[in-house]
Design an enzyme around this catalytic site. Structure first.
Site, PDB file in Angstrom:
ATOM      1  N   GLU A   1      51.506  38.973  46.595  1.00  0.00           N
ATOM      2  CA  GLU A   1      52.253  39.465  45.428  1.00  0.00           C
ATOM      3  C   GLU A   1      52.988  40.786  45.648  1.00  0.00           C
ATOM      4  O   GLU A   1      52.721  41.787  44.973  1.00  0.00           O
ATOM      5  CB  GLU A   1      51.309  39.597  44.221  1.00  0.00           C
ATOM      6  CG  GLU A   1      50.703  38.272  43.772  1.00  0.00           C
ATOM      7  CD  GLU A   1      50.030  38.360  42.403  1.00  0.00           C
ATOM      8  OE1 GLU A   1      49.855  39.479  41.875  1.00  0.00           O
ATOM      9  OE2 GLU A   1      49.687  37.299  41.849  1.00  0.00           O
TER      10      GLU A   1
ATOM     11  N   GLU B   1      46.812  30.943  43.815  1.00  0.00           N
ATOM     12  CA  GLU B   1      46.071  31.435  42.636  1.00  0.00           C
ATOM     13  C   GLU B   1      46.562  30.725  41.398  1.00  0.00           C
ATOM     14  O   GLU B   1      47.750  30.495  41.229  1.00  0.00           O
ATOM     15  CB  GLU B   1      46.291  32.939  42.389  1.00  0.00           C
ATOM     16  CG  GLU B   1      45.529  33.843  43.285  1.00  0.00           C
ATOM     17  CD  GLU B   1      45.748  35.328  42.961  1.00  0.00           C
ATOM     18  OE1 GLU B   1      46.005  35.669  41.782  1.00  0.00           O
ATOM     19  OE2 GLU B   1      45.679  36.119  43.908  1.00  0.00           O
TER      20      GLU B   1
HETATM   21  C1  GCO Z   1      43.684  41.244  37.293  1.00  0.00           C
HETATM   22  C2  GCO Z   1      44.592  40.283  37.913  1.00  0.00           C
HETATM   23  C3  GCO Z   1      44.172  40.000  39.327  1.00  0.00           C
HETATM   24  C4  GCO Z   1      45.153  39.204  40.019  1.00  0.00           C
HETATM   25  C5  GCO Z   1      45.052  39.078  41.515  1.00  0.00           C
HETATM   26  C6  GCO Z   1      46.450  38.921  41.982  1.00  0.00           C
HETATM   27  O1  GCO Z   1      43.322  41.041  36.170  1.00  0.00           O
HETATM   28  O2  GCO Z   1      43.376  42.222  37.952  1.00  0.00           O
HETATM   29  O3  GCO Z   1      44.698  39.146  37.152  1.00  0.00           O
HETATM   30  O4  GCO Z   1      42.873  39.528  39.356  1.00  0.00           O
HETATM   31  O5  GCO Z   1      45.316  37.946  39.448  1.00  0.00           O
HETATM   32  O6  GCO Z   1      44.453  40.141  42.179  1.00  0.00           O
HETATM   33  O7  GCO Z   1      46.513  38.474  43.255  1.00  0.00           O
END
Ligand code: GCO
Length: 468
Positions: free
Chosen positions: A163, A373
């Site tokens: 990301e 994801e």
């Molecule tokens: C959160 C996020 C993460 C991300 C993930 C991205 O709430 O911190 O949703 O969990 O989804 O780290 O790669």
């Protein structure tokens, strides 16, 4: 239809969100170790010092994954565990931990899917300018090389970065992630470019050194759809997809930047500094990417932005979720009455997921896709001691069905990783926002407990989603 035999059913995590052991066995400081301790930066000032203690409990956790029938585990490597200062001497104890983790997966027939960079940058590099400094690119390539050499005999699936849009935009536009800078639009675009070059160089090295297996990158997949057919809103949709998707996917999969964005950035003096050599490495490595990883949670509904507002900082929903104008003020994302949303206002739409995958196929052809994801952040109800996460089951069911349809419609999806395998630390929402199949009891020594969804996913995997 059953999902094909070689389709991987998995689940994911990230080092900072699960490991803990922040200062053990020679690990250096990461930018998150420092940033999360600045008062007010995270929900209730939570940090990953202990997280869910996966560092010490990985055997127990992997045994649970095996019990669930998980075919693959996506996890990330903490760079400062391997290189405490980002460069220089290797920390053998760091290598040992990941060797053990990988071996434990293999012992249970779980395919390790490794992310090299899931946001925990060595603090020493952050202090020298982080991703704005091209020396970080060199350091990353060395880190990647060390991982390929140390684990490549057993790891066949590599993701370079997770990301880029998030750590670059939250790091330089909204200031919600380290280094906590707000409104540096030029810096934002420069860091994205530097990350793409780091990715390309790692891919080239991987191929040149004859490593077997696959390598690719994971991007946020947040396709934009206009709220209606009005011309100005359709324009907003085009603009949003160009800046939020094409800018990220084109340099990886086509080896060049989208002209529309390049022109727009040039006009505003925002185009990153790029050398011929950098543009060249993007160009020649594009065909070497074995797959693209998609992190999909929701689409964005967009319309023309008629106020002077631009993207602002924010803790809980700072990632282009409803109510936010874009960085350049051209469009805004909106919440719509006829759509369904999570507790965090993220739209739930398996339909947009499928439509989005078709958009990718139209632009990038038959590139292999892993859903790296997808999942539901929720506050799970506990009924008579059982964690009844029915909404998570419904969410994943809907999205897995979309994946199944995608495969039936000729889209090359090779695996699905639910986020997340176990409840973990949300970067900005503490432990309140749960995603896992496995519950962690913070009032009882971090004891693990299987949720309702654990049993459900086990059944899905065992039947290869035949009944979906
Ligand atoms: C959160 C996020 C993460 C991300 C993930 C991205 O709430 O911190 O949703 O969990 O989804 O780290 O790669």
């Amino acid at each position: 239809m059953k999902m094909p035999k070689d389709f991987l059913f998995g689940a994911a995590s990230a080092s900072y969100q699960v490991e803990g052991a922040w200062n053990e066995d020679g690990k250096g400081l990461s930018n998150w170790d420092v940033f999360s301790k600045i008062p007010g930066k995270t929900f209730e000032n939570t940090n990953g010092d202990v997280a869910v203690d996966h560092y010490h409990r990985y055997k127990e956790d992997i045994a649970l994954m095996a019990e669930m029938g998980l075919e693959s585990y996506r996890f990330s490597i903490s760079w400062p565990r391997i290189f405490p200062n980002g460069t220089g001497e290797v920390n053998e104890k760091g290598l040992e931990f990941y060797n053990n983790l990988i071996d434990e997966c293999l012992k249970h027939d779980i395919v390790p899917f490794v992310t090299l960079y899931h946001w925990d940058l060595p603090q020493a590099l952050e202090e020298k300018g982080g991703w704005k400094n091209k020396e970080t690119v060199d350091a990353f390539v060395r880190f990647a090389d060390t991982c390929f050499q140390s684990f490549g005999d057993r790891v066949n699936h590599w993701i370079t970065f997770n990301e880029a849009v998030i750590f670059c935009s939250l790091g330089y536009l909204t200031g919600a992630h380290p280094p906590g800078i707000e409104g540096d639009v030029k810096g934002y675009f420069q860091t994205t470019h530097n990350v793409f070059v780091a990715h390309a160089r790692a891919v080239e090295l991987f191929k040149q050194n004859g490593h077997t297996g696959e390598i690719g990158i994971t991007h946020v997949f947040n396709p934009a759809f206009s709220i209606d057919d009005a011309e100005e809103n359709k324009f907003a949709e085009m603009h949003a997809n160009a800046y939020a998707t094409h800018w990220f996917y084109d340099p990886i999969l086509k080896g060049e930047y989208p002209e529309y964005v390049v022109n727009g950035l040039s006009e505003q003096g925002l185009l990153p500094e790029m050398t011929e050599e950098e543009l060249d490495v993007l160009k020649r490595t594009a065909p070497m990417n074995d797959f693209i990883g998609l992190n999909y949670y929701s689409p964005q509904r967009v319309m023309k932005n008629d106020s002077a507002l631009v993207m602002a900082g924010g803790r809980e929903n700072s990632t282009g979720r409803p109510g936010n104008p874009s960085f350049d003020g051209v469009y805004k994302t909106v919440k719509m009455d006829d759509k369904v949303y999570t507790k965090w206002d993220w739209e739930i739409s398996p339909e947009a997921f499928l439509a989005g995958m078709h958009m990718l196929k139209d632009r990038y052809g038959d590139v292999k896709i892993y859903i790296t994801e997808n999942g539901l952040g929720d506050v799970d109800p506990i009924v008579d001691g059982e964690i009844m996460d029915t909404p998570r089951i419904e969410y994943i069911e809907g999205h897995l069905r979309a994946v199944k349809h995608a495969v039936q419609q000729g889209i090359n999806v090779a695996g699905y990783y639910a986020w997340s395998v176990i409840d973990l630390l949300s970067w900005l929402n503490g432990y309140k926002k749960q995603y896992g199949f496995i519950y962690v009891d913070h009032n009882n020594g971090l004891a693990r407990k299987k949720k309702q969804s654990f049993h459900w996913y086990k059944e899905i995997i065992a039947t290869r989603a035949e009944d979906l």
